[in-house]
Scaffold this motif. Structure first.
Motif, PDB file in Angstrom:
ATOM      1  N   ALA A   1       0.844  -1.189   0.000  1.00 32.30           N
ATOM      2  CA  ALA A   1       0.000   0.000   0.000  1.00 32.30           C
ATOM      3  C   ALA A   1       0.884   1.245   0.000  1.00 32.30           C
ATOM      4  O   ALA A   1       2.110   1.169   0.155  1.00 32.30           O
ATOM      5  CB  ALA A   1      -0.927  -0.012   1.208  1.00 32.30           C
TER       6      ALA A   1
ATOM      7  N   LYS B   1      -3.313   0.781  -3.377  1.00 31.84           N
ATOM      8  CA  LYS B   1      -2.055   0.254  -3.910  1.00 31.84           C
ATOM      9  C   LYS B   1      -1.756   0.990  -5.206  1.00 31.84           C
ATOM     10  O   LYS B   1      -2.579   0.986  -6.131  1.00 31.84           O
ATOM     11  CB  LYS B   1      -2.165  -1.246  -4.199  1.00 31.84           C
ATOM     12  CG  LYS B   1      -2.170  -2.154  -2.990  1.00 31.84           C
ATOM     13  CD  LYS B   1      -2.174  -3.607  -3.475  1.00 31.84           C
ATOM     14  CE  LYS B   1      -2.273  -4.598  -2.364  1.00 31.84           C
ATOM     15  NZ  LYS B   1      -2.348  -5.987  -2.878  1.00 31.84           N
TER      16      LYS B   1
ATOM     17  N   ASN C   1       5.159  -0.021  -6.171  1.00 34.44           N
ATOM     18  CA  ASN C   1       5.494  -1.436  -6.221  1.00 34.44           C
ATOM     19  C   ASN C   1       6.602  -1.758  -7.208  1.00 34.44           C
ATOM     20  O   ASN C   1       7.353  -2.721  -6.996  1.00 34.44           O
ATOM     21  CB  ASN C   1       4.228  -2.240  -6.502  1.00 34.44           C
ATOM     22  CG  ASN C   1       3.352  -2.325  -5.269  1.00 34.44           C
ATOM     23  OD1 ASN C   1       3.591  -3.127  -4.390  1.00 34.44           O
ATOM     24  ND2 ASN C   1       2.333  -1.463  -5.193  1.00 34.44           N
TER      25      ASN C   1
ATOM     26  N   THR D   1       4.817  -9.949  -4.944  1.00 28.18           N
ATOM     27  CA  THR D   1       4.535  -8.619  -5.498  1.00 28.18           C
ATOM     28  C   THR D   1       4.531  -8.655  -7.023  1.00 28.18           C
ATOM     29  O   THR D   1       3.658  -8.055  -7.672  1.00 28.18           O
ATOM     30  CB  THR D   1       5.553  -7.603  -4.965  1.00 28.18           C
ATOM     31  OG1 THR D   1       5.415  -7.499  -3.547  1.00 28.18           O
ATOM     32  CG2 THR D   1       5.354  -6.235  -5.592  1.00 28.18           C
TER      33      THR D   1
END
Length: 695
Positions: free
Chosen positions: A257, A272, A277, A307
């Motif tokens: 997040a 997110k 990421n 991920t």
């Protein structure tokens, strides 16, 4: 009020703007028509800036923008303009800066700014409640007071506007031409500031709210790789570990997040973002290489795999590009998709699984979310639980993995958060780089394939070959809006990463095309650095030239870093010259606030000690073996190019005589060692900067 005014957002490509298309507010998109309407009616502009995944944007929308009485006041007194900060980061940057100057407070979203008809701001804030609370006035009352102030105090507003424009001009003048690069002392100062802000228990930097700050983690990992500084390694690795253990990480689906509201990484704002990421995936790979702790390495590997899996499963479009974000809210409530009650978890698991999951994820402790639910985070290591249960660790791991799969499938039955499915070049570039880099470290060719497919999507759908220009955003088959500095700089750096995975001359040529636009359209030739918008961009009240890192890395820092490396691959010194101009121009800013300029510091590090270029050639299988062994090493300043499968003419730094055996050419700047044919000799050569041997 103009009798023909209406809400015009239904034709937008922005999911955020489309969320407001049915509001009773007569929203307009930012553009010449809306600005002309304000001037023609001599009405102030109410500018509202947000984004699709923003929780407080939704709150303000439900409270005020969907309310008929509030909308009536807005429509009567203002020209109302709604902006997606992700599509128009240029506008967002300008008015966030204006908000900070007006209020002496940091901004955020939703950003609520009141402008004169010419676009100059005179009042602003962020979230305003419908009724007075939190020490804030009610939005309806505020609207009437601002409208009255605009009517009755125009001279004061005009004078303030002039001062604001002058202040914005000073803010934009971030660089000045200098004669010398900053020295290595400023990099040392930057690391010391990072170390001073480090939380030695929970990891991360500063107190709540806590953001990942990828550039600070990377600065520490580079320091460890170059100088063997164990403190720098431990800062980076503990931060990554605590994030992977914390509730900012999604333990069922993977992915992080945006930030944590507490210092322990327990409760995030649940949105997110793609832009977090991609860099964190890259850093997990580097943390894996740097750590000497087996459990930590396993944790980084697991989080990296999950991920990447989340990105490919939930964020990838059918064409290969990546969507922008997932919402914080589901079913009208923040976090509802993610959090659990004990009973919900217990009902899904068998007894053996429950006895592991309950202590592992903190379900045996008081509820951590709003006093009644649990956001999963690791509170007890699996090794300890296995010991307490007197069970084999591998069996406990198998039960935990099965429990996570069961909980994931159960969660999938819930109403999912909204997804912002527009495709942004800059954010895609961050994910392309992350996937490509992690594929090198972990040996996962499917991640590289996904990165290459996303690059190809951008090249075919968002690059105009006739204009030789990028579009910033794409949705539903439509690419539009002139791209920004970050789009070109981030994509250039991502291509350089792909070239180290799978060298293709066509990719190098595309990188050179992007660099040409950077130089021709964005560079401030007088003072160094690159403006955020191109020379032919819409004229706004400020032309930003940001150097500081923000939620994403500094476009100026990335451009300075990537152009220098492109120069090493091509042999063209003009790229390094532009990088040097930027670093000289930002010298004062870097020296005054080094830790806020982490990306520029990394570009400076490579200016002071250029990265080494390693060219590999020979039988593909044998070369791949050499390359795989190199990828396991934490080598921050090494560019590895495998030309064994390359076709077409190569630029001089890469063109070498090919004799059918494994050959390695190691260069730094204009200095190269004799060809190396033994891997142990190569390992030894990598330990000493080449330039020092010629000095």
């Amino acid at each position: 009020m103009n009798s023909t005014a209406r809400n015009t957002l239904s034709q937008s490509t922005s999911p955020y703007l489309l969320q407001h298309a049915t509001n009773p507010v007569f929203w307009q998109e930012w553009g010449p028509e809306a600005l002309a309407l304000a001037r023609a009616d001599d009405r102030p502009i109410l500018l509202s800036i947000g984004y699709s995944a923003c929780h407080w944007c939704h709150v303000m929308a439900h409270e005020s923008f969907e309310d008929e009485s509030i909308a009536a006041i807005m429509n009567e007194h203002f020209v109302n303009i709604k902006v997606d900060r992700e599509e128009r980061p240029d506008i967002d940057q300008i008015y966030q800066t204006a908000h900070a100057l007006l209020t002496q407070r940091s901004g955020g979203w939703p950003l609520t700014m009141f402008l004169s008809p010419d676009g100059r701001p005179f009042f602003g804030g962020t979230y305003f409640p419908k009724s007075a609370r939190y020490g804030l006035p009610g939005f309806g009352d505020l609207l009437l007071r601002v409208a009255r102030y605009f009517r009755e105090q125009r001279e004061d507003i005009d004078a303030q506007n002039q001062r604001m424009v002058e202040a914005l001009a000073r803010e934009a003048a971030t660089t000045q031409a200098g004669d010398a690069l900053p020295d290595a002392d400023v990099i040392e100062a930057g690391f010391r500031q990072v170390a001073q802000s480090f939380d030695p228990h929970w990891g991360g930097f500063g107190s709540a709210p806590k953001f990942p700050h990828p550039e600070r983690i990377e600065l520490c990992l580079r320091r460890y790789a170059s100088a063997g500084d164990a403190q720098a390694r431990d800062i980076a690795c503990l931060t990554l570990q605590r994030m992977c253990e914390g509730g900012i990480y999604d333990h069922l689906a993977g992915g992080f997040a945006r930030y944590s509201v507490d210092e322990e990484w327990t409760i995030p704002h649940f949105e997110k973002m793609l832009y977090d990421n991609g860099p964190l995936l890259r850093l997990l790979a580097d943390g894996f290489r740097a750590s000497d702790n087996t459990a930590q390495r396993q944790l980084f590997r697991s989080c990296a795999f999950d991920t990447a899996g989340w990105a490919l499963r939930e964020m990838r479009s059918p064409g290969g590009g990546f969507h922008s974000s997932l919402d914080a809210d589901a079913d009208g409530h923040e976090g509802r998709y993610t959090v659990w009650s004990r009973e919900q978890v217990r009902a899904v698991l068998n007894e053996d699984q429950w006895r592991i999951v309950e202590p592992h994820y903190g379900l045996d402790q008081p509820a951590n979310f709003e006093g009644q639910s649990w956001n999963l985070r690791i509170t007890q290591p699996l090794e300890e639980i296995a010991g307490q249960l007197r069970r084999n660790l591998s069996d406990c791991q198998a039960d935990l993995d099965a429990a996570k799969r069961a909980l994931f499938l159960e969660r999938e039955k819930r109403q999912r958060p909204g997804r912002d499915d527009k495709i942004l070049v800059s954010w895609n570039a961050l994910m392309i780089e992350g996937l490509a880099h992690a594929s090198r470290v972990f040996g996962q060719p499917q991640w590289l394939a996904a990165a290459r497919e996303a690059l190809e999507f951008i090249r075919t759908a968002m690059w105009d070959p006739e204009r030789q220009r990028l579009y910033a955003t794409h949705k539903d088959g439509v690419s539009h809006l002139n791209a920004y500095l970050d789009d070109y700089a981030f994509l250039l750096k991502a291509i350089l990463e792909i070239l180290q995975c799978d060298f293709r001359v066509a990719d190098l040529e595309f990188a050179k095309q992007l660099a040409a636009v950077l130089q021709e359209q964005f560079e401030d030739c007088a003072h160094g650095g690159w403006f955020f918008t191109a020379n032919d961009h819409e004229s706004l009240i400020q032309r930003p030239k940001p150097g500081f890192d923000n939620a994403t890395p500094s476009g100026n820092g990335v451009a300075a870093f990537a152009l220098r490396r492109l120069g090493q691959l091509t042999g063209d010194p003009t790229y390094a010259d532009a990088s040097d101009r930027a670093l000289r121009g930002f010298a004062r800013s870097i020296e005054q606030r080094p830790s806020a300029n982490g990306t520029l510091l990394m570009a400076l590090d490579e200016a002071l000690e250029p990265a080494q270029l390693l060219v590999l050639d020979g039988p593909p299988d044998e070369v791949a073996g050499w390359k795989s062994r190199l990828e396991a090493l934490p080598l921050h300043n090494l560019i590895i190019v495998n030309i064994s499968a390359a076709s077409g003419p190569l630029p001089p730094p890469l063109a070498h005589a090919r004799d059918g055996t494994v050959n390695a050419w190691l260069c730094q700047g204009v200095h190269c060692l004799p060809v190396i044919r033994d891997f142990s000799q190569l390992q030894a050569a990598l330990k000493t900067p080449i330039i020092s041997r010629f000095s």
